[in-house]
Design a protein around this motif. Structure first.
Motif, PDB file in Angstrom:
ATOM      1  N   ILE A 226       6.962  17.644   8.191  1.00 26.49           N
ATOM      2  CA  ILE A 226       6.334  18.939   7.943  1.00 26.49           C
ATOM      3  C   ILE A 226       7.401  19.915   7.440  1.00 26.49           C
ATOM      4  O   ILE A 226       8.453  20.091   8.077  1.00 26.49           O
ATOM      5  CB  ILE A 226       5.674  19.505   9.222  1.00 26.49           C
ATOM      6  N   TYR A 227       7.121  20.542   6.300  1.00 24.80           N
ATOM      7  CA  TYR A 227       8.042  21.502   5.697  1.00 24.80           C
ATOM      8  C   TYR A 227       7.504  22.915   5.899  1.00 24.80           C
ATOM      9  O   TYR A 227       6.342  23.199   5.576  1.00 24.80           O
ATOM     10  CB  TYR A 227       8.194  21.239   4.200  1.00 24.80           C
ATOM     11  N   LEU A 228       8.369  23.793   6.416  1.00 21.05           N
ATOM     12  CA  LEU A 228       8.041  25.217   6.560  1.00 21.05           C
ATOM     13  C   LEU A 228       8.807  25.976   5.489  1.00 21.05           C
ATOM     14  O   LEU A 228      10.039  25.911   5.411  1.00 21.05           O
ATOM     15  CB  LEU A 228       8.439  25.719   7.949  1.00 21.05           C
ATOM     16  N   LEU A 229       8.079  26.689   4.632  1.00 24.11           N
ATOM     17  CA  LEU A 229       8.699  27.372   3.497  1.00 24.11           C
ATOM     18  C   LEU A 229       8.401  28.869   3.525  1.00 24.11           C
ATOM     19  O   LEU A 229       7.307  29.294   3.948  1.00 24.11           O
ATOM     20  CB  LEU A 229       8.199  26.792   2.171  1.00 24.11           C
TER      21      LEU A 229
ATOM     22  N   HIS B 258       9.699   4.824   2.220  1.00 24.48           N
ATOM     23  CA  HIS B 258       8.816   5.336   1.174  1.00 24.48           C
ATOM     24  C   HIS B 258       8.084   6.581   1.661  1.00 24.48           C
ATOM     25  O   HIS B 258       7.645   6.647   2.808  1.00 24.48           O
ATOM     26  CB  HIS B 258       7.798   4.266   0.766  1.00 24.48           C
ATOM     27  N   LYS B 259       7.949   7.542   0.754  1.00 30.89           N
ATOM     28  CA  LYS B 259       7.293   8.803   1.094  1.00 30.89           C
ATOM     29  C   LYS B 259       6.065   9.007   0.205  1.00 30.89           C
ATOM     30  O   LYS B 259       6.051   8.604  -0.949  1.00 30.89           O
ATOM     31  CB  LYS B 259       8.259   9.972   0.911  1.00 30.89           C
ATOM     32  N   SER B 260       5.056   9.647   0.780  1.00 28.01           N
ATOM     33  CA  SER B 260       3.897  10.046  -0.013  1.00 28.01           C
ATOM     34  C   SER B 260       4.240  11.279  -0.833  1.00 28.01           C
ATOM     35  O   SER B 260       5.314  11.876  -0.687  1.00 28.01           O
ATOM     36  CB  SER B 260       2.717  10.361   0.909  1.00 28.01           C
ATOM     37  N   LEU B 261       3.325  11.664  -1.686  1.00 29.16           N
ATOM     38  CA  LEU B 261       3.432  12.972  -2.311  1.00 29.16           C
ATOM     39  C   LEU B 261       3.275  14.058  -1.247  1.00 29.16           C
ATOM     40  O   LEU B 261       2.700  13.823  -0.187  1.00 29.16           O
ATOM     41  CB  LEU B 261       2.343  13.135  -3.375  1.00 29.16           C
ATOM     42  N   ARG B 262       3.772  15.246  -1.542  1.00 30.87           N
ATOM     43  CA  ARG B 262       3.575  16.354  -0.601  1.00 30.87           C
ATOM     44  C   ARG B 262       2.135  16.850  -0.672  1.00 30.87           C
ATOM     45  O   ARG B 262       1.505  16.849  -1.734  1.00 30.87           O
ATOM     46  CB  ARG B 262       4.515  17.510  -0.929  1.00 30.87           C
ATOM     47  N   SER B 263       1.641  17.272   0.465  1.00 27.95           N
ATOM     48  CA  SER B 263       0.310  17.863   0.489  1.00 27.95           C
ATOM     49  C   SER B 263       0.339  19.236  -0.189  1.00 27.95           C
ATOM     50  O   SER B 263       1.411  19.843  -0.331  1.00 27.95           O
ATOM     51  CB  SER B 263      -0.170  18.025   1.935  1.00 27.95           C
TER      52      SER B 263
ATOM     53  N   THR C 161       0.831  -1.194   0.000  1.00 28.75           N
ATOM     54  CA  THR C 161       0.000   0.000   0.000  1.00 28.75           C
ATOM     55  C   THR C 161       0.871   1.252   0.000  1.00 28.75           C
ATOM     56  O   THR C 161       1.984   1.268   0.541  1.00 28.75           O
ATOM     57  CB  THR C 161      -0.958   0.011   1.204  1.00 28.75           C
ATOM     58  N   ASN C 162       0.380   2.296  -0.628  1.00 28.11           N
ATOM     59  CA  ASN C 162       0.975   3.626  -0.556  1.00 28.11           C
ATOM     60  C   ASN C 162       0.109   4.490   0.354  1.00 28.11           C
ATOM     61  O   ASN C 162      -1.043   4.146   0.639  1.00 28.11           O
ATOM     62  CB  ASN C 162       1.065   4.252  -1.944  1.00 28.11           C
ATOM     63  N   PHE C 163       0.657   5.612   0.789  1.00 26.99           N
ATOM     64  CA  PHE C 163      -0.078   6.447   1.729  1.00 26.99           C
ATOM     65  C   PHE C 163      -0.236   7.867   1.204  1.00 26.99           C
ATOM     66  O   PHE C 163       0.618   8.382   0.485  1.00 26.99           O
ATOM     67  CB  PHE C 163       0.627   6.468   3.090  1.00 26.99           C
ATOM     68  N   SER C 164      -1.346   8.465   1.597  1.00 20.53           N
ATOM     69  CA  SER C 164      -1.584   9.878   1.302  1.00 20.53           C
ATOM     70  C   SER C 164      -0.836  10.732   2.323  1.00 20.53           C
ATOM     71  O   SER C 164      -0.509  10.258   3.416  1.00 20.53           O
ATOM     72  CB  SER C 164      -3.082  10.192   1.394  1.00 20.53           C
ATOM     73  N   PRO C 165      -0.593  11.994   2.004  1.00 19.46           N
ATOM     74  CA  PRO C 165      -0.032  12.880   3.031  1.00 19.46           C
ATOM     75  C   PRO C 165      -1.084  13.161   4.100  1.00 19.46           C
ATOM     76  O   PRO C 165      -2.291  13.053   3.844  1.00 19.46           O
ATOM     77  CB  PRO C 165       0.312  14.146   2.247  1.00 19.46           C
ATOM     78  N   PRO C 166      -0.662  13.506   5.308  1.00 22.06           N
ATOM     79  CA  PRO C 166      -1.643  13.867   6.334  1.00 22.06           C
ATOM     80  C   PRO C 166      -2.291  15.209   5.998  1.00 22.06           C
ATOM     81  O   PRO C 166      -1.722  16.027   5.260  1.00 22.06           O
ATOM     82  CB  PRO C 166      -0.793  13.971   7.606  1.00 22.06           C
TER      83      PRO C 166
END
Length: 237
Positions: free
Chosen positions: A179-182, A224-229, A132-137
């Motif tokens: 969590i990315y702060l931009l 494994h990483k999800s796509l970014r939200s 399974t793959n996962f969605s971003p939170p």
């Protein structure tokens, strides 16, 4: 057919061997319905929503329908998959039938037309926890002065708990959330938290500045990483 092969010699033996070989190939030749068999069975899984997909057979036939069965690896008996008998769709949601992420599963599909049934086509062996793959939170962002608070909501499975609400994926699989702060599309800070933490706080930020936040689900065992939200942007005071 019972024949004493040792009693035959010479050309009689050769003639009998040739006749038996023709019978063998006749028995093993594909049936006319095999060109109606579905193609390329494949499980696609996101947040433990486990959907079996396939493609139409090469032969074009009107009013073609499909039936699906499933079983746990090691079981002898196949089970008709609910809502997937005599369907025209090229997919079947097997989330409920494959709800234990630590079991191995098989599925199979055959088609039905006015010409009869095709042979069954078997899927690969499916292991939800690995595949399974996962969605971003989901994230909810608030600001107080120069402080940004981020509430984290894990993705949910299609499975329902005792109270009728959908189960969070973190009940079935350990995840961490990044969590990315931009600011001006440049990453200023990256914070990673386990699935038990429901809130992050970024302090000491610049006043009257717009920040954007993105989130990613990470599977620790595999990396494994999800796509970014999508970005959620907010301005400090």
């Amino acid at each position: 057919l019972s024949v004493n092969m040792y009693a035959l010699t010479g050309h009689k033996y050769l003639e009998l061997a040739f006749a038996m070989s023709l019978l063998y190939w006749a028995d093993c030749s594909p049936s006319p319905q095999d060109d109606l068999a579905p193609l390329e069975l494949q499980f696609h899984s996101l947040d433990f929503r486990n959907v079996l997909h396939w493609k139409h057979p090469h032969k074009a036939v009107k009013n073609l329908t499909y039936s699906v069965q499933h079983k746990i690896y090691g079981d002898k008996e196949w089970t008709n998959s609910e809502h997937c008998q005599g369907i025209r769709l090229l997919e079947c949601d097997l989330s409920q039938a494959t709800s234990d992420p630590r079991e191995w599963y098989y599925a199979r599909v055959r088609s039905l037309s006015s010409e009869g049934f095709s042979s069954w086509v078997l899927s690969h062996r499916f292991y939800p926890q690995w595949e399974t793959n996962f969605s971003p939170p989901q994230i909810k962002v608030t600001v107080t002065g120069r402080i940004i608070s981020v509430q984290i909501r894990p993705p949910r499975t299609p499975l329902q708990g005792q109270r009728g609400s959908r189960i969070r994926v973190t009940k079935l699989q350990k995840l961490t959330f990044r969590i990315y702060l931009l600011h001006n599309d440049v990453e200023e800070e990256v914070y990673e938290t386990d699935s038990c933490s429901k809130e992050l706080v970024f302090e000491g930020l610049r006043p009257k500045t717009t920040y954007c936040l993105q989130a990613v689900s990470v599977t620790p065992r595999s990396g494994h990483k999800s796509l970014r939200s999508p970005s959620t942007c907010i301005s400090t005071h």
